[in-house]
Scaffold this motif. Structure first.
Motif, short mmCIF file in Angstrom:
data_model
loop_
_atom_site.label_atom_id
_atom_site.label_comp_id
_atom_site.label_asym_id
_atom_site.label_seq_id
_atom_site.Cartn_x
_atom_site.Cartn_y
_atom_site.Cartn_z
N LYS A 92 0.84 -1.20 0.00
CA LYS A 92 0.00 0.00 0.00
C LYS A 92 0.88 1.25 0.00
O LYS A 92 1.96 1.26 0.58
CB LYS A 92 -0.93 0.04 1.21
CG LYS A 92 -2.00 1.13 1.10
CD LYS A 92 -3.04 1.04 2.19
CE LYS A 92 -4.18 2.01 1.92
NZ LYS A 92 -3.74 3.41 1.90
N GLY A 93 0.37 2.30 -0.68
CA GLY A 93 1.06 3.58 -0.69
C GLY A 93 1.95 3.79 -1.89
O GLY A 93 2.73 4.74 -1.93
N GLN A 144 -1.03 3.24 -6.51
CA GLN A 144 -2.42 3.61 -6.25
C GLN A 144 -2.59 3.68 -4.73
O GLN A 144 -3.06 2.73 -4.11
CB GLN A 144 -3.36 2.59 -6.88
CG GLN A 144 -3.31 2.57 -8.41
CD GLN A 144 -3.81 1.26 -8.99
OE1 GLN A 144 -3.11 0.26 -8.93
NE2 GLN A 144 -5.00 1.28 -9.56
N PRO A 145 -2.21 4.81 -4.13
CA PRO A 145 -2.08 4.89 -2.66
C PRO A 145 -3.36 4.67 -1.87
O PRO A 145 -3.30 4.42 -0.67
CB PRO A 145 -1.52 6.30 -2.44
CG PRO A 145 -1.85 7.06 -3.69
CD PRO A 145 -1.82 6.07 -4.79
N ASN A 146 -4.52 4.75 -2.51
CA ASN A 146 -5.77 4.58 -1.77
C ASN A 146 -6.18 3.11 -1.62
O ASN A 146 -7.16 2.81 -0.93
CB ASN A 146 -6.90 5.35 -2.46
CG ASN A 146 -6.70 6.85 -2.38
OD1 ASN A 146 -6.15 7.36 -1.40
ND2 ASN A 146 -7.11 7.56 -3.42
N TYR A 147 -5.46 2.22 -2.29
CA TYR A 147 -5.84 0.81 -2.28
C TYR A 147 -4.69 -0.07 -1.81
O TYR A 147 -3.51 0.29 -1.93
CB TYR A 147 -6.24 0.35 -3.68
CG TYR A 147 -7.34 1.15 -4.33
CD1 TYR A 147 -8.63 1.14 -3.81
CD2 TYR A 147 -7.10 1.92 -5.47
CE1 TYR A 147 -9.64 1.86 -4.41
CE2 TYR A 147 -8.10 2.65 -6.07
CZ TYR A 147 -9.38 2.62 -5.53
OH TYR A 147 -10.38 3.34 -6.12
N THR A 170 -8.09 -0.85 8.56
CA THR A 170 -8.85 0.32 8.18
C THR A 170 -10.00 0.58 9.15
O THR A 170 -10.63 -0.36 9.62
CB THR A 170 -9.41 0.16 6.75
OG1 THR A 170 -10.21 1.31 6.42
CG2 THR A 170 -10.30 -1.08 6.64
N LYS A 203 -12.68 1.87 8.23
CA LYS A 203 -13.88 1.79 7.40
C LYS A 203 -14.52 0.40 7.50
O LYS A 203 -13.95 -0.53 8.06
CB LYS A 203 -13.52 2.11 5.95
CG LYS A 203 -12.94 3.51 5.74
CD LYS A 203 -12.55 3.73 4.30
CE LYS A 203 -11.96 5.12 4.10
NZ LYS A 203 -11.53 5.34 2.69
N THR A 212 -10.61 -2.07 0.45
CA THR A 212 -10.62 -2.10 -1.01
C THR A 212 -9.22 -2.42 -1.52
O THR A 212 -8.24 -1.82 -1.08
CB THR A 212 -11.10 -0.77 -1.60
OG1 THR A 212 -12.39 -0.45 -1.04
CG2 THR A 212 -11.23 -0.85 -3.11
N TYR A 213 -9.13 -3.36 -2.43
CA TYR A 213 -7.84 -3.77 -2.95
C TYR A 213 -7.90 -3.92 -4.47
O TYR A 213 -8.97 -4.01 -5.07
CB TYR A 213 -7.38 -5.08 -2.30
CG TYR A 213 -8.30 -6.26 -2.49
CD1 TYR A 213 -8.08 -7.20 -3.49
CD2 TYR A 213 -9.41 -6.45 -1.65
CE1 TYR A 213 -8.92 -8.28 -3.66
CE2 TYR A 213 -10.25 -7.54 -1.81
CZ TYR A 213 -10.00 -8.46 -2.81
OH TYR A 213 -10.84 -9.53 -2.97
N SER A 257 -13.81 -4.98 -3.10
CA SER A 257 -13.97 -4.60 -1.69
C SER A 257 -14.36 -5.81 -0.86
O SER A 257 -15.10 -6.68 -1.32
CB SER A 257 -15.05 -3.51 -1.54
OG SER A 257 -14.62 -2.30 -2.13
#
Length: 242
Positions: free
Chosen positions: A73-74, A77-80, A107, A109, A113-114, A188
């Protein structure tokens, strides 16, 4: 499961054990201390990875059967959470790896999401460990493995030299100039409890789950201190009870 601590000599066809994977991650951590994760891979056997720290992290994870996968991660695509699997098909969904990913991400949340990245496939049944180390080394050096075409004939020699020297350098590759037929998949997965893990459970009482009737959230026995004797009784979590 390939959970052996010794770093066995690399042959032309052997599968990489946890000792080899751990040594590679140890070298990456020494070279790139700013990257989080890179924990001892045997933690994945008991699903006990801690939350990975920092804006960028990566981890090589065993699927609980006979296969290695890189999650990160990071990066591109840093959001996934990114999944690099050299054998990923269109219906990829490894419950064991997803649970490990959720522990690393933690998370707040309701869902994790991946992205299943369209990285190069291995051409045999034994090179998954070699490919994930190549993927991890590329990511650590600012390259996206999904855009690279690795030379499968040179990967093992390069890895052997790197482990011997104690320094991991990018593996022999070129930019992939042919568009891969597979498409990236964005998926997700629901997560639960204080630990923010997926619903996948190991076969023990500690992993049993109970739902708070008011909060409508599920919790593990091991994550709460007021689990009822009879799990069918109505139950409220501490937040709703106070």
């Amino acid at each position: 499961m390939r959970f052996l601590d010794e770093v066995h000599p690399l042959t032309k066809t052997n599968k990489l054990s946890s000792g080899y994977i751990n040594r590679a991650m140890e070298i990456l951590k020494q070279q790139h201390p700013e990257i989080g994760g890179l924990y001892c891979c045997t933690m994945g056997g008991s699903l006990t990875f801690p939350q990975a720290n920092g804006p960028q992290w990566m981890q090589i994870v065993h699927d609980g059967s006979d296969h290695w996968v890189l999650v990160a991660k990071g990066f591109s695509q840093p959001n996934y959470v990114l999944v690099y699997d050299s054998m990923a098909g269109s219906n990829w969904r490894s419950k064991h790896i997803l649970s490990c990913m959720s522990s690393l991400l933690k998370t707040p949340k309701k869902e994790m999401t991946y992205v299943i990245k369209t990285c190069q496939w291995q051409g045999n049944g034994f090179d998954c460990g070699v490919f994930v180390i190549a993927f991890a080394t590329s990511l650590a050096n600012g390259q996206d493995p999904a855009l690279l075409l690795y030379d499968p004939h040179e990967l093992r020699n390069h890895l052997d030299n790197c482990i011997t020297s104690g320094e991991l350098s990018p593996f022999p590759s070129t930019l992939c100039r042919v568009k891969r037929t597979r498409k990236e998949l964005v998926v997700s997965e629901s997560v639960f409890c204080h630990c923010r893990r997926t619903a996948y459970m190991l076969p023990s009482r500690e992993w049993k789950m109970i739902e708070c009737e008011q909060f409508m959230e599920w919790f593990h026995t091991m994550c709460i201190d007021n689990f009822p004797v009879n799990e069918n009784d109505p139950w409220l979590c501490k937040v709703c009870k106070s």
